[in-house]
Design an enzyme around this catalytic site. Sequence first.
Site, PDB file in Angstrom:
ATOM      1  N   ASP A  99      28.550  46.984  69.578  1.00 47.66           N
ATOM      2  CA  ASP A  99      27.289  46.016  69.446  1.00 47.66           C
ATOM      3  C   ASP A  99      27.345  45.294  68.185  1.00 47.66           C
ATOM      4  O   ASP A  99      26.351  44.882  67.637  1.00 47.66           O
ATOM      5  CB  ASP A  99      26.014  47.030  69.637  1.00 47.66           C
ATOM      6  CG  ASP A  99      24.965  46.279  69.835  1.00 47.66           C
ATOM      7  OD1 ASP A  99      25.101  45.220  70.653  1.00 47.66           O
ATOM      8  OD2 ASP A  99      23.786  46.576  69.460  1.00 47.66           O
ATOM      9  N   ASP A 110      29.626  45.012  76.809  1.00 47.96           N
ATOM     10  CA  ASP A 110      29.448  44.236  75.812  1.00 47.96           C
ATOM     11  C   ASP A 110      30.873  43.887  75.128  1.00 47.96           C
ATOM     12  O   ASP A 110      31.186  43.363  74.021  1.00 47.96           O
ATOM     13  CB  ASP A 110      28.540  44.494  74.637  1.00 47.96           C
ATOM     14  CG  ASP A 110      27.177  44.027  75.252  1.00 47.96           C
ATOM     15  OD1 ASP A 110      27.032  43.375  76.335  1.00 47.96           O
ATOM     16  OD2 ASP A 110      26.034  44.551  74.551  1.00 47.96           O
ATOM     17  N   ASP A 112      13.626  50.381  76.208  1.00 51.25           N
ATOM     18  CA  ASP A 112      14.321  49.643  75.000  1.00 51.25           C
ATOM     19  C   ASP A 112      13.971  49.920  73.743  1.00 51.25           C
ATOM     20  O   ASP A 112      14.506  49.487  72.893  1.00 51.25           O
ATOM     21  CB  ASP A 112      14.407  48.101  75.447  1.00 51.25           C
ATOM     22  CG  ASP A 112      14.931  47.556  76.693  1.00 51.25           C
ATOM     23  OD1 ASP A 112      15.708  48.299  77.444  1.00 51.25           O
ATOM     24  OD2 ASP A 112      14.567  46.571  77.306  1.00 51.25           O
TER      25      ASP A 112
END
Length: 393
Positions: A185, A223, A373
């Site tokens: 990330d 990602d 989230d």
Amino acid sequence: MPGVRTQRRTERIERRRAARHGVMAAAASAVVAVGTVTGLVSAAGGEDANDAARPEAISSPLTVPLPARPSPSPSPSTAPPSSPAASPKASAKSAPRRSARAETSAVGARLYRHPQSQVLDWVRANPDDPRRPLIESRIAAQPAAVWFAAHNPGQIAGEVRAVTAGAAAAGRVPVLVPYAIPDRDCGGASQGGAPGLAAYDRWIREFAGGLGGAPVIVILEPDSIALADCLSDSERAARYASLARAGRTLKAANPRAKVYFDAGHSGWHSAPKQAAQLRAAGVADSGDGIFTNVSNFHRTADEVRYARAVLAALGGPARLGALIDTSRNGNGTPGPGAWCDPEGRALGRTPTTATGEPRIDAYLWIKLPGESDGCKGAAGTFTPDYAYDLATG
């Protein structure tokens, strides 16, 4: 000049992050909720914009399946709510002769619902809650991915084996998410992972040791490719080489494993750019295809078009397919900048490998619906209000 290089890298990361969350409606990465249930680790979704305002991820039980709201458009039939697996394709008797790719794909597989999750814990603990029946039938009853987000050498093989053995015993196919790449990330909300690529390679070898010999779907590092622009050229090349090794390692350990590589989503990179990144990461030789829309909200039709465009730009081999995360995309993307438990979202299509779409191998719930989230609840924790909103959206 190390100070200047550090400053430039920091500025580059900030520029990429701003683009990721502003123009592209957020990337796929998940806020990691590190916790164990029979030794398993899960991650819950979220983006890293406004990090300072976000609560820290906290320990939580493993998260598993959830159901999707039925699509208003015609779609292949899926199992009823009481059975978390999707219905297989039509029988071979009525179907045309399958291609070599179909013979080796996960098409027709029955997906596995792991019996331990935060949503199931909540359902069991709240039998009289008026929200429980809907959350149970539409979320807790469905198969979803199992995340492994801790760099835990010496333990990871057993943790993976606990899931794959349970799935094999049930005659179902598990969806596993290794999520421990170094510099994960880009230092954002889901930062972490192995301390270096050599350590990561060792961890992946242990991970592969738990795969067993039955069919399994591996979502390799969300990602890790689409967000790799924050790395230097040499760091990016080293990461891609490590991902290629990971794919080969996983498939060598279990030839029936299907390994998919990160392709971001339709609101991020162009298909040619994403294909070039995937090619550099060895998807053609080390994987079975790509995955898109993890932890995001882009509509399924948009992701289907995008995935096919990426596959076309890759130029082959024809056996490569795509997986799409439909866990929260029932109402499409929210407004610009809205990434944290945005209002008005809904569950997407129920997990199935019977998509009816050429080269689209499955619609999966990779992000775990109902896990916050970080706005409607603590990041990474199951939040019944959020789950109910998704189920009724």
